[in-house]
Design a protein around this motif. Structure first.
Motif, PDB file in Angstrom:
ATOM      1  N   VAL A  68       0.823  -1.221   0.000  1.00 42.93           N
ATOM      2  CA  VAL A  68       0.000   0.000   0.000  1.00 42.93           C
ATOM      3  C   VAL A  68       0.855   1.268   0.000  1.00 42.93           C
ATOM      4  N   GLY A  69       2.146   1.126  -0.306  1.00 48.31           N
ATOM      5  CA  GLY A  69       3.003   2.296  -0.456  1.00 48.31           C
ATOM      6  C   GLY A  69       3.658   2.792   0.809  1.00 48.31           C
ATOM      7  N   THR A  75      -5.306   4.175   1.561  1.00 45.18           N
ATOM      8  CA  THR A  75      -5.342   3.570   0.229  1.00 45.18           C
ATOM      9  C   THR A  75      -6.708   2.956  -0.054  1.00 45.18           C
ATOM     10  N   ILE A  96      -2.478   4.904  -4.071  1.00 47.59           N
ATOM     11  CA  ILE A  96      -1.508   5.024  -2.991  1.00 47.59           C
ATOM     12  C   ILE A  96      -1.291   6.500  -2.671  1.00 47.59           C
ATOM     13  N   GLU A 127       0.820   8.698  -1.286  1.00 50.69           N
ATOM     14  CA  GLU A 127       2.196   8.948  -0.893  1.00 50.69           C
ATOM     15  C   GLU A 127       2.805   9.839  -1.957  1.00 50.69           C
ATOM     16  N   THR A 133      -1.370   2.829  -8.416  1.00 48.60           N
ATOM     17  CA  THR A 133      -2.702   2.469  -7.949  1.00 48.60           C
ATOM     18  C   THR A 133      -2.854   0.960  -8.014  1.00 48.60           C
ATOM     19  N   SER A 136      -6.893  -3.317  -1.924  1.00 51.15           N
ATOM     20  CA  SER A 136      -6.599  -2.401  -0.817  1.00 51.15           C
ATOM     21  C   SER A 136      -7.525  -2.657   0.364  1.00 51.15           C
TER      22      SER A 136
END
Length: 621
Positions: free
Chosen positions: A328-329, A410, A417, A419, A425, A431
């Motif tokens: 999820v970044g 997310t 994401i 960030e 994505t 997610s």
């Protein structure tokens, strides 16, 4: 700085060589444990290495940046292999963590294995294992990294099977070796595909040339690398080796499960993270794999009867937390959890070793009531359990909260994401699976932590229990400090700040999971709270029968095939060879006819041959 990093890799390697060759022969003058000398080669090089990694980490904190250096280049005809090292903030911190855990394990093992006849080889393989992990952390070339990656797998085989005379240990070592080798094939192929796409094995060059790599090549490479990650970091579906690895000595469990081998896979994803961001499909696969691993392993941990297996499944679950963060970044949060997990999981395994050392059994049913007999172990293990469950102010609370917050953002943004440095994505459903799995795992973790804590330290206990030897208990105290306070070091980063919404929600799940177990235990402290699971307990205890499925679909067919091949070898190959025996014997007898043993016969033959030669010469001339 790079020279210090190189020395940090070299020192434990030299300690391993010295321990294997010279350790048992050291004179009593160097025997500071009053037993024998291998401890000199076990503790001193790793201790100096830990200091060096600490200096490198401090220099990196004081003056951030990337330092790299190529020490040698091996031409291959196409892309050269460069023996180079690279140090950035992530590598510096992870290397220091590896050093601290390895040193704690070596010191703890001096007392834990004081009567072990093969201590010298045991300590040497730990040092070699540590050197290999540092090579993975510092390497700036995929092939150099792969060398360290494989040496770790080889050392884990020897360490898990240290007591090879016991069948369970031998089987566990072979299982770990073969399962991780399956993943390593994928990792090697992925590394080669990635290097061919970027025209270089050098990691820094690959990261700079990602835009030049075709998207399909990038997806294929990252998915293949995930196969290796699943094997090394014990993620579904290549996770089954890790619980069985508990057959090895407890300090080895701490080494493998805390900061070294199992962390290597997650670390490599973080190291190659821009490549995964450029291939969101791989991030989605990572998220699904992490979700299955964290929830499934947490359920399995809830029903285990063996304390070490509880912690083993816990490791699989917590590695799933890290992998979920990367999906999820939340790279910084995932690596922060890797660091905090290294501290509290090493503490928990070594504390479990102290309990097992005193009780003489791994089974939770044979423990209990140890909080008064083992006060140091009780306090330190309680800190470790609090960190594992994510209770404030222990370190795990901060790192877990950061991952849950990122997953929540997310999911609420449809898979995008959130960030600033990441433009990617993942599918919205992925997610949400990740986010809900994180919350569910928080409750399950609190449940199995509460169960293990209550069954170990409360209720009726065994007679004659006592605190662990000083060298072991002092190691626990040293590890308890970072397990408790390490989370506060992340407060300086904005992405690691506590988020009251996600933190409050996760604490509600934690409280619910713990409350269910505590209430079940209070009804009858003599019985295992897991009995309330009913028929589901067997499903959880057998870890959803994944091992049985592998046995049915892989092990048995391979054994049948081996039996067929062995039968063909006996009935075809051996029979063919054996059928030539009579003919060879007959030919031998025929050839031996002139060899009668009579000198007159030999002389007559020689003269007859000479006459024939003379006649032939006369006739031809």
């Amino acid at each position: 700085m790079i020279v210090l990093a190189a020395l940090a890799v070299l020192l434990p390697f030299l300690g391993a060589v010295g321990g294997l060759l010279l350790g048992p022969r050291l004179s009593p003058a160097f025997d500071f444990t009053r037993r024998r000398g291998p401890e000199l080669f076990a503790v001193v090089p790793v201790g100096i290495m830990t200091v060096l990694t600490g200096i490198v980490a401090f220099q990196q904190w004081w003056d951030p940046g990337v330092r790299d250096r190529v020490f040698a280049t091996v031409p291959t005809g196409t892309m050269p292999i460069e023996f180079g090292l690279s140090v950035d903030g992530l590598a510096a911190v992870v290397a220091f963590m590896v050093g601290c855990v390895a040193l704690a394990v070596q010191v703890y093992s001096v007392s834990y294995l004081k009567d072990e006849p093969r201590y010298s080889s045991y300590a040497a393989f730990i040092s070699l294992f540590t050197a290999a992990m540092l090579l993975v952390v510092y390497a700036d070339d995929l092939m150099v990294l792969y060398v360290g990656w494989e040496i770790m797998g080889l050392c884990s085989y020897f360490l898990i099977g240290h007591h090879w005379e016991e069948a369970a240990n031998s089987r566990a070592a072979v299982k770990a070796f073969l399962t991780t080798r399956v993943g390593d094939v994928g990792f090697l192929l992925g590394a080669i595909v990635l290097a061919v796409g970027a025209h270089s094995f050098q990691i820094s060059t690959i990261m700079r040339n990602l835009e030049k790599i075709p998207h399909g090549t990038l997806v294929a490479a990252t998915l293949l690398i995930l196969v290796g990650v699943a094997g090394k970091s014990a993620q579904f579906p290549l996770h089954t080796w890790l619980p069985d690895a508990m057959a090895g000595p407890t300090p080895i469990s701490a080494l493998i499960h805390a900061a070294t081998m199992v962390a290597a896979g997650v670390y490599v994803v973080a190291r190659l993270y821009p490549a995964f961001v450029a291939a969101p499909v791989s991030l989605a696969v990572l998220g699904v794999m992490a979700s299955i691993s964290m929830v499934g392993a947490a359920c399995a941990a809830l029903a285990q009867r063996d304390l070490k297996r509880v912690l083993a499944y816990s490791t699989i679950s917590q590695l799933g937390y890290m992998a979920a963060g990367l999906a999820v970044g939340a790279k910084s949060a995932a690596m922060f959890h890797l660091i905090t997990h290294g501290a509290f999981k090493a503490l928990l395994f070594l504390a479990a070793g102290s309990v097992i050392h005193t009780v003489g059994s791994n089974l939770l049913s044979e423990m209990g009531g140890l909080r008064q007999a083992m006060p140091v172990t009780f306090v330190t293990m309680t800190i470790g359990y609090a960190a594992l469950a994510g209770l404030p102010p222990a370190s795990g609370f901060f790192s877990k909260d950061s991952i849950i917050e990122a997953a929540q953002l997310t999911a609420f943004h449809g898979g995008e994401i959130i960030e600033p440095s990441i433009n990617a994505t993942i599918p919205g459903w992925v997610s949400w699976i990740v986010y809900l799995s994180l919350l569910g795992t928080a409750a399950l973790t609190a449940a199995y932590v509460s169960r293990a804590w209550l069954m170990t330290f409360f209720g009726a206990g065994p007679d004659g229990a006592h605190e662990a030897p000083p060298l072991m208990s002092r190691t626990l105290v040293a590890l308890a400090v970072p397990a408790l306070v390490l989370g506060f070091f992340g407060l300086g980063a904005a992405e690691l700040q506590p988020h009251f919404g996600s933190a409050g929600l996760s604490l509600i799940f934690v409280a619910a999971g713990a409350a269910v177990v505590v209430l079940a235990w209070r009804d009858d402290p003599v019985l295992d709270p897991a009995r309330r699971l009913g028929p589901v307990r067997t499903l959880f205890e057998r870890a959803f029968y994944v091992d049985d499925l592998y046995d049915l679909t892989v092990v048995r067919p391979v054994r049948r095939l081996a039996s067929v091949v062995a039968g063909a070898d006996r009935t075809v190959v051996d029979a063919t060879v054996e059928s030539t025996v009579p003919a060879a014997r007959g030919l031998g007898r025929l050839v031996s006819l002139p060899q009668g043993g009579n000198p007159q016969t030999y002389l007559t033959g020689v003269l007859a041959g000479a006459v024939l030669l003379v006649l032939a010469v006369v006739a031809l001339t």
